[in-house]
Design an enzyme around this catalytic site. Structure first.
Site, PDB file in Angstrom:
ATOM      1  N   HIS A  25      11.477 -13.174  -9.686  1.00  0.00           N
ATOM      2  CA  HIS A  25      12.023 -13.588  -8.400  1.00  0.00           C
ATOM      3  C   HIS A  25      12.395 -15.064  -8.494  1.00  0.00           C
ATOM      4  O   HIS A  25      11.651 -15.871  -9.054  1.00  0.00           O
ATOM      5  CB  HIS A  25      11.012 -13.369  -7.271  1.00  0.00           C
ATOM      6  CG  HIS A  25      11.512 -13.822  -5.931  1.00  0.00           C
ATOM      7  ND1 HIS A  25      12.771 -13.487  -5.470  1.00  0.00           N
ATOM      8  CD2 HIS A  25      10.956 -14.598  -4.964  1.00  0.00           C
ATOM      9  CE1 HIS A  25      12.951 -14.031  -4.272  1.00  0.00           C
ATOM     10  NE2 HIS A  25      11.868 -14.711  -3.955  1.00  0.00           N
ATOM     11  N   TYR A  57      15.278  -4.774  -9.600  1.00  0.00           N
ATOM     12  CA  TYR A  57      14.429  -5.819 -10.182  1.00  0.00           C
ATOM     13  C   TYR A  57      13.303  -6.215  -9.231  1.00  0.00           C
ATOM     14  O   TYR A  57      12.372  -6.916  -9.610  1.00  0.00           O
ATOM     15  CB  TYR A  57      15.271  -7.045 -10.552  1.00  0.00           C
ATOM     16  CG  TYR A  57      15.678  -7.914  -9.381  1.00  0.00           C
ATOM     17  CD1 TYR A  57      14.947  -9.049  -9.057  1.00  0.00           C
ATOM     18  CD2 TYR A  57      16.785  -7.603  -8.594  1.00  0.00           C
ATOM     19  CE1 TYR A  57      15.319  -9.848  -7.993  1.00  0.00           C
ATOM     20  CE2 TYR A  57      17.158  -8.382  -7.535  1.00  0.00           C
ATOM     21  CZ  TYR A  57      16.422  -9.517  -7.231  1.00  0.00           C
ATOM     22  OH  TYR A  57      16.780 -10.303  -6.162  1.00  0.00           O
ATOM     23  N   TRP A  65      20.536  -4.590  -1.870  1.00  0.00           N
ATOM     24  CA  TRP A  65      19.703  -4.138  -2.979  1.00  0.00           C
ATOM     25  C   TRP A  65      19.823  -2.636  -3.220  1.00  0.00           C
ATOM     26  O   TRP A  65      19.027  -2.062  -3.932  1.00  0.00           O
ATOM     27  CB  TRP A  65      18.236  -4.498  -2.718  1.00  0.00           C
ATOM     28  CG  TRP A  65      17.925  -5.945  -2.950  1.00  0.00           C
ATOM     29  CD1 TRP A  65      17.470  -6.513  -4.106  1.00  0.00           C
ATOM     30  CD2 TRP A  65      18.034  -7.025  -2.020  1.00  0.00           C
ATOM     31  NE1 TRP A  65      17.291  -7.869  -3.950  1.00  0.00           N
ATOM     32  CE2 TRP A  65      17.635  -8.211  -2.676  1.00  0.00           C
ATOM     33  CE3 TRP A  65      18.455  -7.107  -0.689  1.00  0.00           C
ATOM     34  CZ2 TRP A  65      17.625  -9.451  -2.048  1.00  0.00           C
ATOM     35  CZ3 TRP A  65      18.444  -8.342  -0.070  1.00  0.00           C
ATOM     36  CH2 TRP A  65      18.038  -9.494  -0.747  1.00  0.00           C
ATOM     37  N   ASP A  67      12.496 -20.804  -0.056  1.00  0.00           N
ATOM     38  CA  ASP A  67      13.027 -19.527  -0.540  1.00  0.00           C
ATOM     39  C   ASP A  67      13.943 -18.938   0.519  1.00  0.00           C
ATOM     40  O   ASP A  67      13.527 -18.696   1.654  1.00  0.00           O
ATOM     41  CB  ASP A  67      11.859 -18.574  -0.836  1.00  0.00           C
ATOM     42  CG  ASP A  67      12.305 -17.308  -1.557  1.00  0.00           C
ATOM     43  OD1 ASP A  67      13.522 -17.082  -1.674  1.00  0.00           O
ATOM     44  OD2 ASP A  67      11.427 -16.543  -1.994  1.00  0.00           O
ATOM     45  N   CYS A  77      18.421 -12.368  -5.205  1.00  0.00           N
ATOM     46  CA  CYS A  77      17.620 -13.596  -5.163  1.00  0.00           C
ATOM     47  C   CYS A  77      18.233 -14.755  -5.939  1.00  0.00           C
ATOM     48  O   CYS A  77      18.200 -15.894  -5.472  1.00  0.00           O
ATOM     49  CB  CYS A  77      16.190 -13.316  -5.608  1.00  0.00           C
ATOM     50  SG  CYS A  77      15.967 -13.041  -7.386  1.00  0.00           S
TER      51      CYS A  77
END
Length: 732
Positions: free
Chosen positions: A374, A561, A280, A397, A315
């Site tokens: 997300h 994001y 990220w 997740d 993600c």
């Protein structure tokens, strides 16, 4: 039927853990007991001379089990449903004096009580829910059997043997890879834990190999297609390998709860050398930027061949690959996007935004973050470990956010439990609840160390939760499956229920309203095209009879994001005077040069406006993110769109920026049309166009898609797609 071991495991003599589908231990071809008389000849007894599995794509075994799309020449069936095999013997089979059975074995240390060694006896009638083999026809020296598997058996790749009884012991066929049989979860079987009773939903959530993933911003929703490719060559073996790498015991691989939980840990590489390494920080020098991927196939095949994590993912990449894993094994699954998704770091089920006394955000105290969006997955299954009513869609997740039972994973968490605030039910329900339904609390951190709650926003988090619609590429709003309508009594009751089970006591927000004065504030951002100037307009409204003076502060940040700021590109302080019963607008110009040099992967700009009413000391706070409009890749096709016929695919891109793009990679993918491909260009000058042509030969008919993405040193998340209708090859 187990391998003895001289080692001692865990302080006792035992068989080692059976954690690898790939490991093998062949049973003996002869198990004779007692004294064997002289002159004993195997040929005097029933001998197997051949086994036929009817495993071609057009055979009923694959068509009836909905496995005919797999690019795999082995037999693939779904559990709890009968399939056919044929056994050839050296002489006609006589059921009165001949006794044989079929055996299925998985792993290195098979045991019957663990479900890793399955003896299947010939019975007169098949019984629902049990393994069995029934003779359908006898013809000369051949016997055709209908074999039914248990609806809760292990999912994986089994080795098959035929064992024949003689007066002196067992004669067994030798290892033959051609008779290996894959057994998958079965959403078509009512007794299977993943049974789904809607045919259109089964076609979408199990058999559809192309999906749509939504991203962007609540006010500017964007979408891109994703090639799940669960039927592509090598993907099924890659998914089984993922469970092997997790050292998951084979005996647990029939339980979708355990399989999905292991998958959520293994798709990310945070602590277990899993499939994808997350990144990220906008630095992708040693891998592929997340936005460049067009599907899961390349990722899973590279992981299987290299046995190392693939770089890089975020993600939506984790969710796309996880969806492939689940659908490939037969678990109904879909990708879900939550807009304004909360990341609750301290488990108090609310998002705490700390402000300085002058209204600026205190970044040291503010640990929670709000993601613009997300993506996670939902998997369909029963939950016998929970009270009745909490089966169905479960949140799983694989994006590594928080630690769960010692590993970065999340779920399965019942969507129904989350909606009602029953966060006491496993797994990880409090974290998911906070993502969709926590309150946003603005707190002033005073210099004397005290904290004062200024504003409470109960509607910002979980603004919209969506997935792809069944049978189409459109958007389906599923917000009401996660939460009651904002403001309803049931919604507040669900939050109170969750707080009752919460890990920490929340701050007291009783009696707090958004603004205790007559002054209200809001702001709007123009639609922004990459590389152009735009305006932010802040509106102040005075609904009371008094005069007010306001000190306001605007901060513009380049953000990931995930809501984490990288750099502030704009800040401005200004004063506003409001007459009674009036409103005033302030415009702030944002120039392209202020933000272009700092842009990140997805070109998100985040604006935070705070204002203090000097007369009442009230603090007003609003925040918004915007997504820059980015140019698209154009895909064109020339030639007949027919299975087996060549067609020319052209990929084009025109550089709209005032700077030269360098080190450009274009990626092309289309399940059933072309294998994933990529091509590099050294540079694209301003307003120049590059073209790339490839000859493709489709092998799957019906609606298909071509997808292309572009990445460069200074511009990413450029994407394009084209719908195709591939015709069947005309009969000769």
């Amino acid at each position: 039927m187990s391998e003895s071991s001289g080692a001692t495991f865990g302080g006792r003599r035992a068989i080692p853990p059976n954690t690898s589908n790939a490991s093998e231990n062949d049973p003996p071809t002869m198990e004779l007991h007692g004294l064997v008389p002289r002159g004993f000849n195997l040929q005097d007894y029933l001998n197997v001379t051949g086994v036929h599995l009817f495993k071609e794509r057009w055979d009923s075994n694959k068509v009836d089990h909905h496995t005919d799309k797999y690019s795999n020449n082995k037999l693939i069936v779904r559990r709890g449903q009968s399939f056919y095999i044929q056994i050839d013997f050296n002489r006609p089979y006589n059921p009165r004096r001949d006794l044989f059975r079929v055996e299925y074995v998985i792993g290195r240390y098979p045991q019957e009580n663990k479900g890793t060694y399955i003896p299947v006896s010939v019975v007169s009638e098949l019984q629902s829910g049990k393994w069995g083999a029934k003779v359908i026809t006898r013809e000369d020296r051949s016997v055709r059997l209908s074999i039914q598997s248990s609806p809760d058996c292990i999912v994986g790749k089994f080795r098959m043997y035929v064992a024949v009884w003689t007066p002196y012991g067992v004669i067994r066929t030798s290892r033959n890879p051609e008779t290996d049989t894959y057994i998958l979860f079965n959403p078509w079987c009512e007794e299977d834990a993943v049974y789904l009773d809607n045919e259109k939903e089964r076609e979408e959530y199990v058999l559809n190999d192309i999906g749509v993933i939504f991203y962007g911003d609540f006010n500017d929703i964007k979408s891109r297609s994703w090639s799940y490719g669960q039927f592509e060559d090598g993907i099924l073996d890659a998914c089984l390998y993922v469970m092997d790498r997790a050292n998951m015991d084979l005996s647990g691989r029939g339980n979708p709860i355990k399989v999905s939980r292991v998958g959520s840990a293994m798709i990310n590489a945070k602590d277990d050398e899993g499939v994808i390494a997350g990144c990220w920080d906008n630095v992708y020098a040693y891998g592929i930027p997340p936005s460049a991927w067009t599907g899961s196939v390349d990722i899973l095949l590279e992981y299987r061949s290299s046995e190392n994590p693939v770089r890089y993912g975020q993600c939506w990449v984790f969710a796309g690959v996880f969806n492939t894993f689940l659908r490939c094994l037969g678990i109904p699954a879909r990708v879900v996007t939550n807009y304004f998704s909360a990341h609750d770091n301290n488990a108090n089920l609310q998002l705490d935004i700390f402000l300085e006394e002058d209204g600026n955000v205190n970044s040291k105290l503010t640990k929670d973050s709000v993601w613009n969006y997300h993506c996670w997955n939902e998997a369909w299954m029963t939950r016998p470990d929970l009270p009745i009513g909490f089966g169905g869609w479960q949140v799983v997740d694989s994006t590594p956010q928080e630690n769960s039972d010692g590993m970065y994973r999340c779920g399965p968490a019942s969507v129904q439990a989350i909606k009602h605030g029953n966060v006491c039910f496993q797994f990880d329900a409090p974290f998911v609840f906070a993502e969709v339904n926590s309150d946003l609390v603005y707190i002033t951190a005073k210099k004397d160390g005290t904290h004062v709650v200024e504003t409470l926003d109960t509607t910002h988090i979980g603004k919209l939760i969506v997935t792809k619609q069944v049978g189409g590429d459109g958007i389906k709003d599923i917000t009401d499956t996660y939460k009651f309508q904002e403001g309803q009594e049931e919604e507040r009751l669900a939050l109170e229920t969750a707080l009752m089970y919460g890990a920490k006591k929340p701050l007291n927000t009783e009696g707090v309203v958004k603004s205790r004065s007559d002054v209200h504030m809001n702001f709007e951002v123009e639609n922004v095209v990459l590389g152009r100037d735009f305006k932010v307009t802040i509106t102040f409204r005075n609904n009371g009879p008094a005069h007010y003076t306001i000190t306001a502060y605007l901060s513009g940040n380049i953000t990931f994001y995930t809501g984490v700021a990288k750099a502030e590109f704009k800040n401005k302080t200004f004063d506003v005077t409001l007459e009674p019963l009036s409103f005033k607008k302030e415009e702030v110009l944002i120039q392209a040069g202020e933000y272009m040099g700092e842009l990140l992967e997805q070109a998100f700009l985040h604006f935070f406006v705070t204002a203090r009413v000097n007369e009442t000391k009230d603090v007003l706070a609003k925040q918004k993110s915007i997504v820059l409009t980015i140019p698209k890749v154009i895909i064109k096709v020339h030639g007949a769109q027919v299975v087996g016929s060549d067609m020319v695919v052209t990929v084009e891109f025109t550089n709209p920026l005032k700077e030269t793009l360098k080190n450009i990679w274009i990626y092309l993918d289309g399940p059933g049309v072309t294998k994933p491909k990529r091509k590099m260009f050294q540079e694209i000058r301003p307003n120049s166009t590059v073209k790339w042509e490839e000859v493709c030969r489709p092998w799957v008919s019906g609606p298909r898609k071509l997808m292309a993405s572009l990445t460069s040193d200074s511009l990413r998340h450029v994407y394009g797609e084209l719908d195709l209708q591939i015709q069947r090859r005309p009969p000769m």
